[in-house]
Design a protein around this motif. Structure first.
Motif, PDB file in Angstrom:
ATOM      1  N   GLY A  37       0.845  -1.184   0.000  1.00 52.48           N
ATOM      2  CA  GLY A  37       0.000   0.000   0.000  1.00 52.48           C
ATOM      3  C   GLY A  37       0.881   1.234   0.000  1.00 52.48           C
ATOM      4  O   GLY A  37       1.751   1.383   0.872  1.00 52.48           O
ATOM      5  N   ILE A  38       0.677   2.103  -0.955  1.00 55.99           N
ATOM      6  CA  ILE A  38       1.556   3.266  -1.116  1.00 55.99           C
ATOM      7  C   ILE A  38       1.551   4.151   0.124  1.00 55.99           C
ATOM      8  O   ILE A  38       2.600   4.623   0.564  1.00 55.99           O
ATOM      9  N   SER A  39       0.374   4.380   0.705  1.00 55.02           N
ATOM     10  CA  SER A  39       0.334   5.249   1.884  1.00 55.02           C
ATOM     11  C   SER A  39       1.081   4.616   3.055  1.00 55.02           C
ATOM     12  O   SER A  39       1.794   5.297   3.788  1.00 55.02           O
ATOM     13  N   GLY A  40       0.956   3.306   3.231  1.00 50.61           N
ATOM     14  CA  GLY A  40       1.678   2.632   4.313  1.00 50.61           C
ATOM     15  C   GLY A  40       3.181   2.596   4.077  1.00 50.61           C
ATOM     16  O   GLY A  40       3.972   2.749   5.007  1.00 50.61           O
ATOM     17  N   ILE A  41       3.569   2.402   2.825  1.00 44.39           N
ATOM     18  CA  ILE A  41       4.999   2.400   2.488  1.00 44.39           C
ATOM     19  C   ILE A  41       5.583   3.782   2.749  1.00 44.39           C
ATOM     20  O   ILE A  41       6.649   3.918   3.362  1.00 44.39           O
ATOM     21  N   LEU A  99      -4.567  16.491  -0.620  1.00 45.71           N
ATOM     22  CA  LEU A  99      -4.747  16.641   0.828  1.00 45.71           C
ATOM     23  C   LEU A  99      -5.901  15.775   1.325  1.00 45.71           C
ATOM     24  O   LEU A  99      -5.778  15.085   2.336  1.00 45.71           O
ATOM     25  N   LEU A 100      -7.002  15.794   0.599  1.00 50.39           N
ATOM     26  CA  LEU A 100      -8.149  14.974   0.985  1.00 50.39           C
ATOM     27  C   LEU A 100      -7.825  13.480   0.922  1.00 50.39           C
ATOM     28  O   LEU A 100      -8.221  12.713   1.797  1.00 50.39           O
ATOM     29  N   VAL A 101      -7.092  13.073  -0.091  1.00 51.44           N
ATOM     30  CA  VAL A 101      -6.685  11.669  -0.187  1.00 51.44           C
ATOM     31  C   VAL A 101      -5.776  11.304   0.985  1.00 51.44           C
ATOM     32  O   VAL A 101      -5.928  10.242   1.601  1.00 51.44           O
ATOM     33  N   GLY A 102      -4.844  12.183   1.312  1.00 48.98           N
ATOM     34  CA  GLY A 102      -3.949  11.918   2.442  1.00 48.98           C
ATOM     35  C   GLY A 102      -4.697  11.772   3.751  1.00 48.98           C
ATOM     36  O   GLY A 102      -4.438  10.853   4.537  1.00 48.98           O
ATOM     37  N   VAL A 103      -5.647  12.668   4.000  1.00 44.26           N
ATOM     38  CA  VAL A 103      -6.461  12.580   5.217  1.00 44.26           C
ATOM     39  C   VAL A 103      -7.291  11.300   5.188  1.00 44.26           C
ATOM     40  O   VAL A 103      -7.404  10.570   6.176  1.00 44.26           O
ATOM     41  N   ALA A 106      -5.235   8.240   5.964  1.00 41.78           N
ATOM     42  CA  ALA A 106      -4.905   8.184   7.393  1.00 41.78           C
ATOM     43  C   ALA A 106      -6.108   7.706   8.203  1.00 41.78           C
ATOM     44  O   ALA A 106      -5.978   6.833   9.073  1.00 41.78           O
ATOM     45  N   LEU A 107      -7.290   8.238   7.892  1.00 37.99           N
ATOM     46  CA  LEU A 107      -8.500   7.827   8.606  1.00 37.99           C
ATOM     47  C   LEU A 107      -8.901   6.386   8.275  1.00 37.99           C
ATOM     48  O   LEU A 107      -9.375   5.652   9.137  1.00 37.99           O
ATOM     49  N   GLY A 108      -8.713   5.989   7.019  1.00 40.30           N
ATOM     50  CA  GLY A 108      -9.116   4.655   6.576  1.00 40.30           C
ATOM     51  C   GLY A 108      -8.057   3.599   6.742  1.00 40.30           C
ATOM     52  O   GLY A 108      -8.236   2.455   6.333  1.00 40.30           O
ATOM     53  N   SER A 109      -6.932   3.974   7.344  1.00 40.14           N
ATOM     54  CA  SER A 109      -5.820   3.032   7.565  1.00 40.14           C
ATOM     55  C   SER A 109      -5.357   2.353   6.285  1.00 40.14           C
ATOM     56  O   SER A 109      -5.082   1.161   6.271  1.00 40.14           O
ATOM     57  N   GLY A 110      -5.276   3.107   5.211  1.00 37.12           N
ATOM     58  CA  GLY A 110      -4.770   2.546   3.972  1.00 37.12           C
ATOM     59  C   GLY A 110      -5.327   3.240   2.756  1.00 37.12           C
ATOM     60  O   GLY A 110      -6.194   4.105   2.852  1.00 37.12           O
ATOM     61  N   CYS A 111      -4.823   2.832   1.605  1.00 41.53           N
ATOM     62  CA  CYS A 111      -5.192   3.467   0.347  1.00 41.53           C
ATOM     63  C   CYS A 111      -5.771   2.438  -0.618  1.00 41.53           C
ATOM     64  O   CYS A 111      -5.972   1.280  -0.272  1.00 41.53           O
ATOM     65  N   THR A 112      -5.993   2.856  -1.844  1.00 42.08           N
ATOM     66  CA  THR A 112      -6.591   1.953  -2.826  1.00 42.08           C
ATOM     67  C   THR A 112      -5.709   0.743  -3.104  1.00 42.08           C
ATOM     68  O   THR A 112      -6.209  -0.352  -3.308  1.00 42.08           O
ATOM     69  N   ARG A 122      -6.780 -10.664   0.307  1.00 39.80           N
ATOM     70  CA  ARG A 122      -6.711 -11.402   1.576  1.00 39.80           C
ATOM     71  C   ARG A 122      -8.093 -11.591   2.199  1.00 39.80           C
ATOM     72  O   ARG A 122      -8.222 -12.076   3.308  1.00 39.80           O
ATOM     73  N   LEU A 123      -9.139 -11.184   1.460  1.00 39.16           N
ATOM     74  CA  LEU A 123     -10.535 -11.305   1.914  1.00 39.16           C
ATOM     75  C   LEU A 123     -10.787 -10.556   3.223  1.00 39.16           C
ATOM     76  O   LEU A 123     -11.530 -11.014   4.087  1.00 39.16           O
ATOM     77  N   SER A 124     -10.184  -9.384   3.345  1.00 40.36           N
ATOM     78  CA  SER A 124     -10.330  -8.561   4.541  1.00 40.36           C
ATOM     79  C   SER A 124     -11.667  -7.819   4.515  1.00 40.36           C
ATOM     80  O   SER A 124     -11.909  -7.016   3.602  1.00 40.36           O
ATOM     81  N   PRO A 125     -12.534  -8.054   5.522  1.00 39.41           N
ATOM     82  CA  PRO A 125     -13.807  -7.314   5.571  1.00 39.41           C
ATOM     83  C   PRO A 125     -13.595  -5.801   5.682  1.00 39.41           C
ATOM     84  O   PRO A 125     -14.329  -5.020   5.077  1.00 39.41           O
ATOM     85  N   ARG A 126     -12.591  -5.382   6.454  1.00 36.38           N
ATOM     86  CA  ARG A 126     -12.304  -3.955   6.597  1.00 36.38           C
ATOM     87  C   ARG A 126     -11.923  -3.342   5.254  1.00 36.38           C
ATOM     88  O   ARG A 126     -12.350  -2.238   4.911  1.00 36.38           O
ATOM     89  N   SER A 127     -11.155  -4.077   4.469  1.00 38.04           N
ATOM     90  CA  SER A 127     -10.772  -3.579   3.149  1.00 38.04           C
ATOM     91  C   SER A 127     -11.975  -3.523   2.212  1.00 38.04           C
ATOM     92  O   SER A 127     -12.084  -2.604   1.402  1.00 38.04           O
ATOM     93  N   LEU A 128     -12.881  -4.465   2.321  1.00 37.37           N
ATOM     94  CA  LEU A 128     -14.084  -4.435   1.491  1.00 37.37           C
ATOM     95  C   LEU A 128     -14.904  -3.177   1.783  1.00 37.37           C
ATOM     96  O   LEU A 128     -15.343  -2.486   0.865  1.00 37.37           O
ATOM     97  N   VAL A 129     -15.067  -2.858   3.057  1.00 39.06           N
ATOM     98  CA  VAL A 129     -15.804  -1.646   3.428  1.00 39.06           C
ATOM     99  C   VAL A 129     -15.071  -0.406   2.911  1.00 39.06           C
ATOM    100  O   VAL A 129     -15.689   0.510   2.369  1.00 39.06           O
ATOM    101  N   ALA A 130     -13.756  -0.381   3.059  1.00 42.41           N
ATOM    102  CA  ALA A 130     -12.974   0.768   2.578  1.00 42.41           C
ATOM    103  C   ALA A 130     -13.124   0.932   1.069  1.00 42.41           C
ATOM    104  O   ALA A 130     -13.355   2.037   0.569  1.00 42.41           O
ATOM    105  N   VAL A 131     -13.004  -0.162   0.321  1.00 43.35           N
ATOM    106  CA  VAL A 131     -13.099  -0.087  -1.141  1.00 43.35           C
ATOM    107  C   VAL A 131     -14.498   0.360  -1.567  1.00 43.35           C
ATOM    108  O   VAL A 131     -14.638   1.218  -2.443  1.00 43.35           O
ATOM    109  N   LEU A 132     -15.527  -0.191  -0.954  1.00 39.37           N
ATOM    110  CA  LEU A 132     -16.887   0.232  -1.284  1.00 39.37           C
ATOM    111  C   LEU A 132     -17.071   1.723  -0.993  1.00 39.37           C
ATOM    112  O   LEU A 132     -17.737   2.430  -1.759  1.00 39.37           O
ATOM    113  N   THR A 133     -16.461   2.187   0.084  1.00 38.21           N
ATOM    114  CA  THR A 133     -16.567   3.609   0.444  1.00 38.21           C
ATOM    115  C   THR A 133     -15.875   4.483  -0.579  1.00 38.21           C
ATOM    116  O   THR A 133     -16.442   5.476  -1.052  1.00 38.21           O
TER     117      THR A 133
END
Length: 149
Positions: A37-41, A99-103, A106-112, A122-133
């Protein structure tokens, strides 16, 4: 802002690009045990903690990010042209969007890339919610920009 022109549909180039993104995610996970994930890296590189993270962690992160910057230069050297930019060149608008993407990352604990490519794989439910959002936000934003503003 002016009229927005549609982007050409390039299924084979898109498929090839997607395969390369997926392959890079597999390599990062296999070689370093990390999510590509680019934001995490970036966050991991900027927030290096002496004693907790060493040069090896810094080196792979820096190499990955440099690869993102060097890739358009490689395209220039092989084709004679930089990749075509299909986004508006309004610097103020791009700065606000960044700036909005950066915020948001940070709030979503990751990027696209972290949630969409690695998290869904990895079938992460949290990632599914993030992607749908962020897909819903992209649909709303695109609709507003193309049809209202």
């Amino acid at each position: 802002m002016g009229p927005v022109t549609p982007t050409d549909f390039t299924p084979w180039l898109s498929l090839f690009g997607g395969v390369l993104i997926g392959l890079s995610a597999v390599i990062v996970m296999g070689a370093f045990g990390k999510i590509a994930g680019i934001s995490g890296i970036t966050k991991g590189l900027v927030g290096m903690v002496p004693g907790l993270t060493g040069p090896a962690d810094r080196n792979w992160r820096l190499s990955f990010l440099l690869g993102l910057v060097i890739a358009p230069v490689a395209v220039l050297l092989t084709t004679g042209n930089f990749p075509v930019q299909t986004i508006p060149t309004n610097l103020v608008g791009m700065a606000i969007a960044g700036l909005l993407v950066g915020v948001g990352t940070a709030l979503g604990s990751g990027c696209t890339s972290g949630h969409g490519v690695c998290g869904l794989a990895r079938l992460s439910p949290r990632s599914l919610v993030a992607v749908l959002t962020f897909v819903a936000a992209a649909v709303v934003t695109t609709t507003l920009v193309r049809h209202i503003f």
